[in-house]
Scaffold this motif. Structure first.
Motif, PDB file in Angstrom:
ATOM      1  N   PRO A 111       0.967  -1.324   0.081  1.00  0.00           N
ATOM      2  CA  PRO A 111      -0.180   0.019  -0.111  1.00  0.00           C
ATOM      3  C   PRO A 111       0.755   1.358  -0.159  1.00  0.00           C
ATOM      4  O   PRO A 111       0.499   2.345  -0.656  1.00  0.00           O
ATOM      5  N   ALA A 112       1.948   1.164   0.652  1.00  0.00           N
ATOM      6  CA  ALA A 112       2.887   2.515   0.725  1.00  0.00           C
ATOM      7  C   ALA A 112       3.161   2.792  -0.670  1.00  0.00           C
ATOM      8  O   ALA A 112       3.298   3.962  -1.286  1.00  0.00           O
ATOM      9  N   VAL A 113       3.581   1.896  -1.574  1.00  0.00           N
ATOM     10  CA  VAL A 113       4.232   1.920  -2.715  1.00  0.00           C
ATOM     11  C   VAL A 113       2.699   2.679  -3.583  1.00  0.00           C
ATOM     12  O   VAL A 113       3.060   3.571  -4.595  1.00  0.00           O
ATOM     13  N   MET A 114       1.631   1.862  -3.599  1.00  0.00           N
ATOM     14  CA  MET A 114       0.572   2.625  -4.134  1.00  0.00           C
ATOM     15  C   MET A 114       0.060   3.945  -3.718  1.00  0.00           C
ATOM     16  O   MET A 114      -0.102   4.722  -4.801  1.00  0.00           O
ATOM     17  N   ARG A 115       0.398   4.337  -2.502  1.00  0.00           N
ATOM     18  CA  ARG A 115       0.176   5.675  -1.964  1.00  0.00           C
ATOM     19  C   ARG A 115       1.271   6.708  -2.876  1.00  0.00           C
ATOM     20  O   ARG A 115       0.702   7.681  -3.389  1.00  0.00           O
ATOM     21  N   LEU A 116       2.471   6.231  -3.064  1.00  0.00           N
ATOM     22  CA  LEU A 116       3.163   7.049  -3.621  1.00  0.00           C
ATOM     23  C   LEU A 116       2.768   7.223  -5.077  1.00  0.00           C
ATOM     24  O   LEU A 116       2.713   8.156  -5.886  1.00  0.00           O
ATOM     25  N   GLY A 117       2.272   6.148  -5.716  1.00  0.00           N
ATOM     26  CA  GLY A 117       1.622   6.283  -7.089  1.00  0.00           C
ATOM     27  C   GLY A 117       0.647   7.153  -7.140  1.00  0.00           C
ATOM     28  O   GLY A 117       0.427   7.888  -7.961  1.00  0.00           O
ATOM     29  N   LEU A 118      -0.211   7.064  -6.083  1.00  0.00           N
ATOM     30  CA  LEU A 118      -1.446   8.170  -6.111  1.00  0.00           C
ATOM     31  C   LEU A 118      -0.954   9.595  -6.168  1.00  0.00           C
ATOM     32  O   LEU A 118      -1.299  10.375  -6.730  1.00  0.00           O
ATOM     33  N   LEU A 119       0.033   9.620  -5.204  1.00  0.00           N
ATOM     34  CA  LEU A 119       0.735  11.306  -4.676  1.00  0.00           C
ATOM     35  C   LEU A 119       1.154  11.717  -6.190  1.00  0.00           C
ATOM     36  O   LEU A 119       1.129  12.710  -6.570  1.00  0.00           O
ATOM     37  N   PHE A 120       1.933  10.689  -6.962  1.00  0.00           N
ATOM     38  CA  PHE A 120       2.537  11.155  -8.256  1.00  0.00           C
ATOM     39  C   PHE A 120       1.635  10.832  -9.393  1.00  0.00           C
ATOM     40  O   PHE A 120       2.026  11.140 -10.880  1.00  0.00           O
ATOM     41  N   GLU A 121       0.346  10.655  -9.029  1.00  0.00           N
ATOM     42  CA  GLU A 121      -0.806  10.466 -10.311  1.00  0.00           C
ATOM     43  C   GLU A 121      -0.348   9.224 -11.127  1.00  0.00           C
ATOM     44  O   GLU A 121      -0.619   9.336 -12.325  1.00  0.00           O
ATOM     45  N   VAL A 122       0.271   8.368 -10.786  1.00  0.00           N
ATOM     46  CA  VAL A 122       0.627   7.083 -11.668  1.00  0.00           C
ATOM     47  C   VAL A 122      -0.608   6.409 -12.279  1.00  0.00           C
ATOM     48  O   VAL A 122      -1.478   5.949 -11.181  1.00  0.00           O
ATOM     49  N   GLY A 123      -0.942   6.439 -13.252  1.00  0.00           N
ATOM     50  CA  GLY A 123      -2.006   5.535 -13.774  1.00  0.00           C
ATOM     51  C   GLY A 123      -3.243   6.150 -14.060  1.00  0.00           C
ATOM     52  O   GLY A 123      -4.298   6.036 -14.188  1.00  0.00           O
ATOM     53  N   PHE A 124      -3.085   7.758 -14.001  1.00  0.00           N
ATOM     54  CA  PHE A 124      -4.198   8.556 -14.284  1.00  0.00           C
ATOM     55  C   PHE A 124      -4.609   8.866 -15.683  1.00  0.00           C
ATOM     56  O   PHE A 124      -5.261   9.774 -16.021  1.00  0.00           O
ATOM     57  N   GLY A 125      -3.724   8.395 -16.526  1.00  0.00           N
ATOM     58  CA  GLY A 125      -3.900   8.479 -17.955  1.00  0.00           C
ATOM     59  C   GLY A 125      -3.767   9.979 -18.478  1.00  0.00           C
ATOM     60  O   GLY A 125      -4.559  10.473 -19.411  1.00  0.00           O
ATOM     61  N   ARG A 126      -2.874  10.645 -18.080  1.00  0.00           N
ATOM     62  CA  ARG A 126      -2.693  12.069 -18.330  1.00  0.00           C
ATOM     63  C   ARG A 126      -1.253  11.968 -19.460  1.00  0.00           C
ATOM     64  O   ARG A 126      -0.549  11.244 -19.011  1.00  0.00           O
ATOM     65  N   GLY A 127      -1.368  12.579 -20.213  1.00  0.00           N
ATOM     66  CA  GLY A 127       0.007  12.753 -21.033  1.00  0.00           C
ATOM     67  C   GLY A 127       0.833  13.880 -20.600  1.00  0.00           C
ATOM     68  O   GLY A 127       0.787  14.176 -19.350  1.00  0.00           O
ATOM     69  N   LYS A 128       1.873  14.058 -21.219  1.00  0.00           N
ATOM     70  CA  LYS A 128       2.966  15.024 -20.756  1.00  0.00           C
ATOM     71  C   LYS A 128       2.494  16.451 -20.484  1.00  0.00           C
ATOM     72  O   LYS A 128       2.751  17.342 -19.579  1.00  0.00           O
TER      73      LYS A 128
END
Length: 155
Positions: free
Chosen positions: A133-150
């Motif tokens: 979950p800590a790794v996933m929290r980091l992912g959410l904080l950095f918006e990993v998987g949010f489908g945004r481009g550059k």
């Protein structure tokens, strides 16, 4: 017109709205009703004789904290899709994870903490349920998987 609210990706919603609140409630039940077992699970140096009924208030207060944690994730995050609120809650949980990992390291000793081959079954469960979950929290904080481009805009 305000920009559209981001859709929180499914893996984060599953973790934060269902999985973690259930784990936190389980921790609350263990801390309150089975404090001896809870202590043995969390501390490899504890023995069955370590728990004292005079310290039950500490376990009850910890259980209350676990219930709060479960409610914040299961209720607060359900009533908003504001990414800033999700990030604030997740950042708080990540700080809690770091302190929990520090406590586990202090209890286990660094030499055991860094060598999974020396972990007990309880350590595997506790630490896996912390690191993942800590790794996933980091992912959410950095918006990993949010489908945004550059550009940071939705596709």
């Amino acid at each position: 017109m305000p920009p559209p609210r981001p859709q929180i990706p499914l893996p984060y919603r599953i973790l934060l709205l269902y999985f973690e609140p259930l784990l936190a409630l389980n921790g609350a039940v263990m801390a309150h009703f089975f404090p001896s077992r809870f202590l043995l699970t969390m501390s490899p140096s504890a023995t069955a004789a370590t728990y004292s009924p005079q310290t039950q208030v500490i376990y009850d207060q910890l259980a209350a904290t676990y219930v709060l944690f479960a409610l914040v994730e299961a209720v607060v995050l359900r009533v908003t899709s504001e990414l800033s609120v999700w990030k604030a809650v997740v950042f708080g949980a990540l700080v809690c994870d770091v302190i929990h990992l520090y406590g586990s390291c202090a209890s286990m000793g660094v030499e055991v903490f860094v060598r999974p081959g020396l972990w007990r079954a309880d350590d595997w469960v506790n630490l896996t349920l912390l690191y993942g979950p800590a790794v996933m929290r980091l992912g959410l904080l950095f918006e990993v998987g949010f489908g945004r481009g550059k550009t940071g805009k939705e596709p």
